[in-house]
Design an enzyme around this catalytic site. Structure first.
Site, short mmCIF file in Angstrom:
data_model
loop_
_atom_site.label_atom_id
_atom_site.label_comp_id
_atom_site.label_asym_id
_atom_site.label_seq_id
_atom_site.Cartn_x
_atom_site.Cartn_y
_atom_site.Cartn_z
N GLY A 130 1.29 -0.74 0.00
CA GLY A 130 0.00 0.00 0.00
C GLY A 130 1.81 1.04 0.00
O GLY A 130 2.02 1.41 0.34
N THR A 137 3.35 1.48 -0.61
CA THR A 137 4.64 1.75 -1.25
C THR A 137 4.88 3.25 -1.42
O THR A 137 3.96 4.00 -1.63
CB THR A 137 4.65 1.08 -2.64
OG1 THR A 137 4.36 -0.29 -2.45
CG2 THR A 137 5.95 1.26 -3.34
N VAL A 138 6.17 3.61 -1.36
CA VAL A 138 6.57 4.97 -1.74
C VAL A 138 7.64 4.87 -2.81
O VAL A 138 8.51 4.00 -2.78
CB VAL A 138 7.08 5.81 -0.54
CG1 VAL A 138 5.96 6.10 0.44
CG2 VAL A 138 8.26 5.16 0.16
N SER A 168 8.62 -0.18 0.59
CA SER A 168 7.24 -0.42 0.97
C SER A 168 7.12 -1.38 2.14
O SER A 168 7.97 -2.24 2.34
CB SER A 168 6.48 -1.02 -0.23
OG SER A 168 5.17 -1.39 0.11
N MET A 200 3.93 4.11 -7.73
CA MET A 200 3.68 3.19 -6.62
C MET A 200 2.21 2.81 -6.57
O MET A 200 1.36 3.45 -7.19
CB MET A 200 4.11 3.85 -5.32
CG MET A 200 3.29 5.08 -4.97
SD MET A 200 4.01 6.08 -3.65
CE MET A 200 4.98 7.24 -4.58
#
Length: 534
Positions: free
Chosen positions: A353, A354-355, A372, A435
């Site tokens: 649910g 990442t950057v 993430s 992402m």
């Protein structure tokens, strides 16, 4: 990409230019931290580590020290790939899952927890390509965690959704540290509210002075082991000690004169490459062409089914990446695409649910980086007294023994987080990424076509309305997606619905460099992000 065409859906942000350095992230404080590191003599890799560390503080539901990371680094005239995803505990197997009453790996608890790779990624990147020590590059994150930061609106909304949808169901004692750390007032913080993570600040200090060794072989590893044993977990200090970050050769395909690069499996960047390999055999008329979008969707669906069938830990994959990316296989899959939507099936490439953030510096170094915890707040487990939220990446393992992604000890699972890179004629154009779980290859495909086929600039490429395949013939589109395209895609057999959930369509960043060395940056308007330029 060299064209500057007008676009009928104006971006909510303007494209940003710079020459000495650039950092694009989903959160302004992270972007500014990376730029400050560049101005202090660091390079693009130092800036990436600094920004990544700040993001573990300012977007804790999306990523944390207990997650995984991947990177593509342009340095020394070529592209380098880093896989810092962790492996499953030695005690994890299908029987362990079934003995707990599950037929699939659950989202929460200890069963989906794999060894975190983010600290090792920071240390490896810094050691191999950085100029500054971690005591410098992690300092902005430490200050941010200690002093607090005002929570951004998109972050606050995601935090609140987790509270409403999941927090009430996490009732065991193993979830108390999650509540104490991230919901100390019994609720998610509001947009603009100051939030502090003092325990995470102490963890970041320990990572900095030990070059992240404490996480795998020192005091932090012992705290993780102790928490796992006390609450029925399978993760042990010995699992952490065995972790290694691997330098790997990136995969690439040629697409209309450009090279698009992704990391090899266990990540699913290969899905984006397979889709582009299929799509390049078709003419692309315009972004408003229903036939072009239909072909993009169908190419992606075929690639995704192959990814689900075959992608996993390279040691257990039953089909090679080379076979999946071969021209002959792309041609075979392309021949299945007609004028109407079909139900996709995996092919047979070997018959017999990442950057996200990106950085660039004045010396030509560029970084495409992603990290993430997977789903929001990962497994829901937070190591007491540390602020370390443990990921739930093992949730992606298959329980099917015939799968190349079959669950087992010491394995890397199918991974959704994927950094990407664009180059041309052996020269770097720049890093990009989108992402958002299984949206990521779909976002990459749309960014590449927006850029290469339709001539949109970095910000326009990110802001353009997106579609998202969700299974079968079902497609979700954003509210801004043109109504006439919805109707014409429906006429081709696609089952279209309009989604208002912004997070479903990903959050991306881009940095491009032209022949004069001018940097152009775009930051996703669906996030709180920013491009910081020098």
């Amino acid at each position: 990409m060299d064209r500057n065409l007008s676009y009928r859906y104006p971006s909510t942000r303007k494209v940003v230019f710079g020459t000495k350095g650039m950092v694009a992230t989903s959160q302004p404080l992270a972007a500014q931290a990376g730029l400050d590191i560049l101005k202090q003599g660091g390079n693009a890799v130092d800036a990436a580590v600094a920004a990544a560390a700040v993001l573990t503080v300012t977007e804790p539901m999306s990523n944390g020290v207990g997650g995984d990371a991947f990177a593509l680094v342009w340095a020394g005239g070529r592209l380098h790939g880093l896989n810092s995803s962790g492996r499953s505990p030695a005690l994890l197997n299908a029987e362990a899952v079934r003995s707990c009453g599950f037929s699939e790996v659950p989202r929460f608890g200890w069963l989906p927890v794999t060894v975190p790779g983010i600290p090792a990624a920071w240390a490896e990147l810094s050691k191999t390509f950085g100029r500054l020590p971690l005591t410098r590059t992690l300092e902005p994150a430490i200050i941010c965690a200690e002093d607090g930061w005002p929570v951004g609106p998109v972050t606050a909304a995601a935090w609140k959704r987790f509270e409403e949808e999941f927090l009430g169901g996490l009732t065991g004692p193993e979830y108390e540290p999650l509540r104490d750390t991230f919901f100390p007032s019994g609720r998610a913080p509001l947009a603009g509210e100051l939030f502090r993570l003092p325990e995470l600040a102490e963890t970041l200090k320990e990572l900095a002075v030990t070059n992240c060794e404490s996480f795998y072989r020192g005091g932090l590893a012992e705290k993780i082991d102790r928490f796992s044993r006390a609450t029925g977990g399978l993760l042990r200090k010995s699992d952490l000690e065995r972790h290694s970050s691997d330098w790997v050769r990136p995969l690439h395909v040629r697409y209309r004169g450009y090279e698009i690069s992704e990391l090899p499996p266990n990540g699913h960047g290969i899905v984006a490459l397979m889709a582009l390999n299929i799509l390049k055999g078709f003419p692309m008329e315009s972004r408003d062409s229903p036939l072009s979008i239909h072909r993009m969707i169908e190419s992606l669906k075929l690639a995704y089914e192959d990814g689900r069938e075959y992608v996993g830990d390279p040691a257990t994959m039953k089909v090679s990446a080379e076979a999946l990316l071969s021209e002959s296989y792309a041609e075979e899959r392309r021949s299945l695409i007609g004028d109407r939507a079909v139900l996709p099936k995996a092919g047979q490439p070997e018959k017999g649910g990442t950057v996200y953030l990106c950085t660039a510096d004045a010396d030509g170094n560029m970084v495409s980086y992603i990290q993430s915890s997977y789903c929001s707040f990962g497994s829901g487990l937070v190591v007491p007294g540390t602020g370390i939220s443990l990921q739930n990446r093992g949730m992606n393992f298959s329980m099917n023994p015939e799968s190349g992604n079959f669950i087992g000890p010491g394995r890397r699972s199918y991974h959704t987080i994927i950094p990407a890179f664009l180059s041309k004629d052996g020269a770097p154009v720049g890093p990009f990424g989108v992402m958002g779980g299984f949206m990521q290859p779909q976002g990459h495909l749309q960014v590449v076509t927006n850029t290469v086929d339709f001539g949109l600039n970095a910000q326009q490429s990110l802001d353009a309305p997106r579609w998202r395949w969700v299974g079968g013939k079902r497609i979700e589109v954003e509210p801004e997606f043109p109504a006439h395209l919805v109707r014409e895609l429906q006429d081709r057999g696609h089952e279209i619905s309009i989604s208002t959930v912004t997070d479903d369509f990903g959050r991306g960043q881009i940095i491009w460099k032209n022949a004069e060395g001018v940097l152009t940056g775009g930051s996703e308007s669906r996030a709180d992000g920013q491009v910081a330029a020098w």
